[in-house]
Design a protein around this motif. Structure first.
Motif, PDB file in Angstrom:
ATOM      1  N   ALA A  97      11.413 -14.628  -8.664  1.00  0.00           N
ATOM      2  CA  ALA A  97      12.486 -15.186  -7.831  1.00  0.00           C
ATOM      3  C   ALA A  97      11.969 -15.476  -6.425  1.00  0.00           C
ATOM      4  N   ASN A  98      11.115 -14.592  -5.907  1.00  0.00           N
ATOM      5  CA  ASN A  98      10.537 -14.839  -4.586  1.00  0.00           C
ATOM      6  C   ASN A  98       9.617 -16.065  -4.609  1.00  0.00           C
ATOM      7  N   GLN A  99       8.878 -16.238  -5.700  1.00  0.00           N
ATOM      8  CA  GLN A  99       7.994 -17.388  -5.821  1.00  0.00           C
ATOM      9  C   GLN A  99       8.778 -18.697  -5.848  1.00  0.00           C
ATOM     10  N   SER A 100      10.032 -18.650  -6.308  1.00  0.00           N
ATOM     11  CA  SER A 100      10.837 -19.876  -6.380  1.00  0.00           C
ATOM     12  C   SER A 100      11.118 -20.459  -5.001  1.00  0.00           C
ATOM     13  N   GLU A 101      11.040 -19.637  -3.967  1.00  0.00           N
ATOM     14  CA  GLU A 101      11.272 -20.137  -2.611  1.00  0.00           C
ATOM     15  C   GLU A 101      10.245 -21.198  -2.218  1.00  0.00           C
ATOM     16  N   ARG A 102       9.078 -21.155  -2.846  1.00  0.00           N
ATOM     17  CA  ARG A 102       8.069 -22.181  -2.561  1.00  0.00           C
ATOM     18  C   ARG A 102       8.570 -23.549  -3.012  1.00  0.00           C
ATOM     19  N   GLY A 103       9.225 -23.598  -4.170  1.00  0.00           N
ATOM     20  CA  GLY A 103       9.786 -24.863  -4.634  1.00  0.00           C
ATOM     21  C   GLY A 103      10.929 -25.332  -3.767  1.00  0.00           C
ATOM     22  N   ASN A 104      11.775 -24.406  -3.362  1.00  0.00           N
ATOM     23  CA  ASN A 104      12.904 -24.763  -2.512  1.00  0.00           C
ATOM     24  C   ASN A 104      12.415 -25.287  -1.165  1.00  0.00           C
ATOM     25  N   ALA A 105      11.397 -24.650  -0.602  1.00  0.00           N
ATOM     26  CA  ALA A 105      10.850 -25.094   0.678  1.00  0.00           C
ATOM     27  C   ALA A 105      10.214 -26.472   0.555  1.00  0.00           C
ATOM     28  N   SER A 106       9.533 -26.735  -0.558  1.00  0.00           N
ATOM     29  CA  SER A 106       8.904 -28.052  -0.759  1.00  0.00           C
ATOM     30  C   SER A 106       9.957 -29.150  -0.867  1.00  0.00           C
ATOM     31  N   ALA A 107      11.072 -28.841  -1.535  1.00  0.00           N
ATOM     32  CA  ALA A 107      12.148 -29.829  -1.656  1.00  0.00           C
ATOM     33  C   ALA A 107      12.754 -30.138  -0.289  1.00  0.00           C
ATOM     34  N   ILE A 108      12.941 -29.116   0.526  1.00  0.00           N
ATOM     35  CA  ILE A 108      13.504 -29.321   1.865  1.00  0.00           C
ATOM     36  C   ILE A 108      12.543 -30.140   2.732  1.00  0.00           C
ATOM     37  N   VAL A 109      11.250 -29.857   2.631  1.00  0.00           N
ATOM     38  CA  VAL A 109      10.257 -30.617   3.393  1.00  0.00           C
ATOM     39  C   VAL A 109      10.272 -32.087   2.981  1.00  0.00           C
ATOM     40  N   ALA A 110      10.405 -32.354   1.675  1.00  0.00           N
ATOM     41  CA  ALA A 110      10.414 -33.739   1.191  1.00  0.00           C
ATOM     42  C   ALA A 110      11.601 -34.521   1.722  1.00  0.00           C
ATOM     43  N   MET A 111      12.720 -33.826   2.025  1.00  0.00           N
ATOM     44  CA  MET A 111      13.921 -34.504   2.474  1.00  0.00           C
ATOM     45  C   MET A 111      14.127 -34.366   3.977  1.00  0.00           C
ATOM     46  N   SER A 112      13.155 -33.789   4.662  1.00  0.00           N
ATOM     47  CA  SER A 112      13.238 -33.637   6.119  1.00  0.00           C
ATOM     48  C   SER A 112      12.344 -34.664   6.810  1.00  0.00           C
ATOM     49  N   ALA A 113      12.306 -34.605   8.123  1.00  0.00           N
ATOM     50  CA  ALA A 113      11.525 -35.569   8.900  1.00  0.00           C
ATOM     51  C   ALA A 113      10.071 -35.580   8.453  1.00  0.00           C
ATOM     52  N   GLY A 114       9.580 -36.779   8.169  1.00  0.00           N
ATOM     53  CA  GLY A 114       8.206 -36.943   7.708  1.00  0.00           C
ATOM     54  C   GLY A 114       8.044 -36.812   6.217  1.00  0.00           C
ATOM     55  N   GLY A 115       9.098 -36.449   5.509  1.00  0.00           N
ATOM     56  CA  GLY A 115       9.019 -36.282   4.065  1.00  0.00           C
ATOM     57  C   GLY A 115       9.219 -37.591   3.318  1.00  0.00           C
ATOM     58  N   ALA A 116       8.843 -37.598   2.042  1.00  0.00           N
ATOM     59  CA  ALA A 116       8.933 -38.828   1.244  1.00  0.00           C
ATOM     60  C   ALA A 116      10.370 -39.239   0.961  1.00  0.00           C
ATOM     61  N   LEU A 117      11.315 -38.306   1.057  1.00  0.00           N
ATOM     62  CA  LEU A 117      12.712 -38.604   0.736  1.00  0.00           C
ATOM     63  C   LEU A 117      13.611 -38.503   1.964  1.00  0.00           C
ATOM     64  N   VAL A 118      13.066 -38.614   3.159  1.00  0.00           N
ATOM     65  CA  VAL A 118      13.858 -38.442   4.353  1.00  0.00           C
ATOM     66  C   VAL A 118      14.830 -39.601   4.572  1.00  0.00           C
ATOM     67  N   ASP A 119      14.488 -40.793   4.135  1.00  0.00           N
ATOM     68  CA  ASP A 119      15.345 -41.967   4.340  1.00  0.00           C
ATOM     69  C   ASP A 119      16.500 -41.943   3.343  1.00  0.00           C
ATOM     70  N   PRO A 120      17.768 -41.956   3.810  1.00  0.00           N
ATOM     71  CA  PRO A 120      18.902 -41.967   2.884  1.00  0.00           C
ATOM     72  C   PRO A 120      18.872 -43.153   1.927  1.00  0.00           C
ATOM     73  N   ALA A 121      18.348 -44.304   2.394  1.00  0.00           N
ATOM     74  CA  ALA A 121      18.264 -45.467   1.506  1.00  0.00           C
ATOM     75  C   ALA A 121      17.294 -45.199   0.358  1.00  0.00           C
ATOM     76  N   THR A 122      16.237 -44.443   0.610  1.00  0.00           N
ATOM     77  CA  THR A 122      15.288 -44.097  -0.447  1.00  0.00           C
ATOM     78  C   THR A 122      15.943 -43.224  -1.494  1.00  0.00           C
ATOM     79  N   ARG A 123      16.866 -42.351  -1.073  1.00  0.00           N
ATOM     80  CA  ARG A 123      17.524 -41.437  -2.003  1.00  0.00           C
ATOM     81  C   ARG A 123      18.612 -42.099  -2.833  1.00  0.00           C
ATOM     82  N   GLU A 124      18.861 -43.383  -2.584  1.00  0.00           N
ATOM     83  CA  GLU A 124      19.849 -44.096  -3.395  1.00  0.00           C
ATOM     84  C   GLU A 124      19.277 -44.564  -4.732  1.00  0.00           C
ATOM     85  N   ALA A 125      17.986 -44.412  -4.924  1.00  0.00           N
ATOM     86  CA  ALA A 125      17.331 -44.790  -6.187  1.00  0.00           C
ATOM     87  C   ALA A 125      16.416 -43.650  -6.621  1.00  0.00           C
TER      88      ALA A 125
END
Length: 210
Positions: free
Chosen positions: A64-92
């Motif tokens: 369960a503690n190791q799962s935080e690595r996945g959660n942190a990676s998802a947040i980074v991808a959707m934060s500033a500088g991440g591949a999914l930061v643009d809301p328009a990108t997340r529409e597809a």
């Protein structure tokens, strides 16, 4: 024969031997030994079971503690500088980033089926590499899906998206001081699978709104 001689003979006669034991003490001793042996076996098995349960609980907690690595990676991808930061990108869909713009089919436990079945995962086209840790022997895989029925803008009514509202007026405020209407943000589900040694798996989910 004189009377004194008769009395001496009587005194010299040995006493009768007590009745011989029939082995009953040996039987009880053997029964006691058997009972002690059974109690020892039960104690050892109980001790082993307790150790096994403690080890499994610690192992599950570590996954369960190791799962935080996945959660942190998802947040980074959707934060500033991440591949999914643009809301328009997340529409597809963005399969190179393990992202789906629509709600993924899930099993009875609410876990996306592609995360449970490796064959379905390969067929889905999700291409982001798993997060591995050689020291702990764990592999973390995650997928992000937007809780909408179809791709496109989340504010289109026909998309039927799960929406999280932020902001809003506080109770008792006068009308001219009320803030603007709350922003409606789509909800994203992050589903994480952690695979540990001996192919043990733990599934963790969280939701994001941004």
């Amino acid at each position: 024969m004189s009377e004194s001689y008769k009395n001496s003979v009587k005194r010299a006669r040995p006493k009768a031997l007590p009745a011989r034991q029939e082995g009953i003490i040996v039987v009880f001793t053997l029964l006691a030994v058997v009972l002690l042996l059974l109690a020892s076996i039960a104690l050892v098995r109980s001790f082993d079971t307790s150790l096994l349960l403690s080890g499994n609980m610690a192992f599950k907690r570590d996954l369960a503690n190791q799962s935080e690595r996945g959660n942190a990676s998802a947040i980074v991808a959707m934060s500033a500088g991440g591949a999914l930061v643009d809301p328009a990108t997340r529409e597809a869909d963005s399969k190179p980033n393990n992202y789906s713009a629509t709600t993924l089919p899930s099993d009875a436990h609410g876990i996306p089926t592609i995360l449970v079945d490796d064959v379905a995962w390969a067929a889905s086209g999700m291409a982001l590499a798993d997060l591995t840790d050689a020291a702990s022997g764990t592999t973390v895989r995650y997928v992000i899906d937007r809780l909408c029925t179809s791709a496109g803008s989340s504010i289109v009514p026909t998309n039927y998206c799960a929406i999280s509202s932020l902001g809003g007026a506080k109770s008792g405020e006068v009308e001219d001081k009320m803030p603007p209407p709350p922003a409606s943000l789509p909800v994203y589900r992050v589903s994480i699978r952690v695979t540990g040694p001996r192919n043990t798996q733990t599934f963790v989910q969280s939701v994001l709104s941004l």
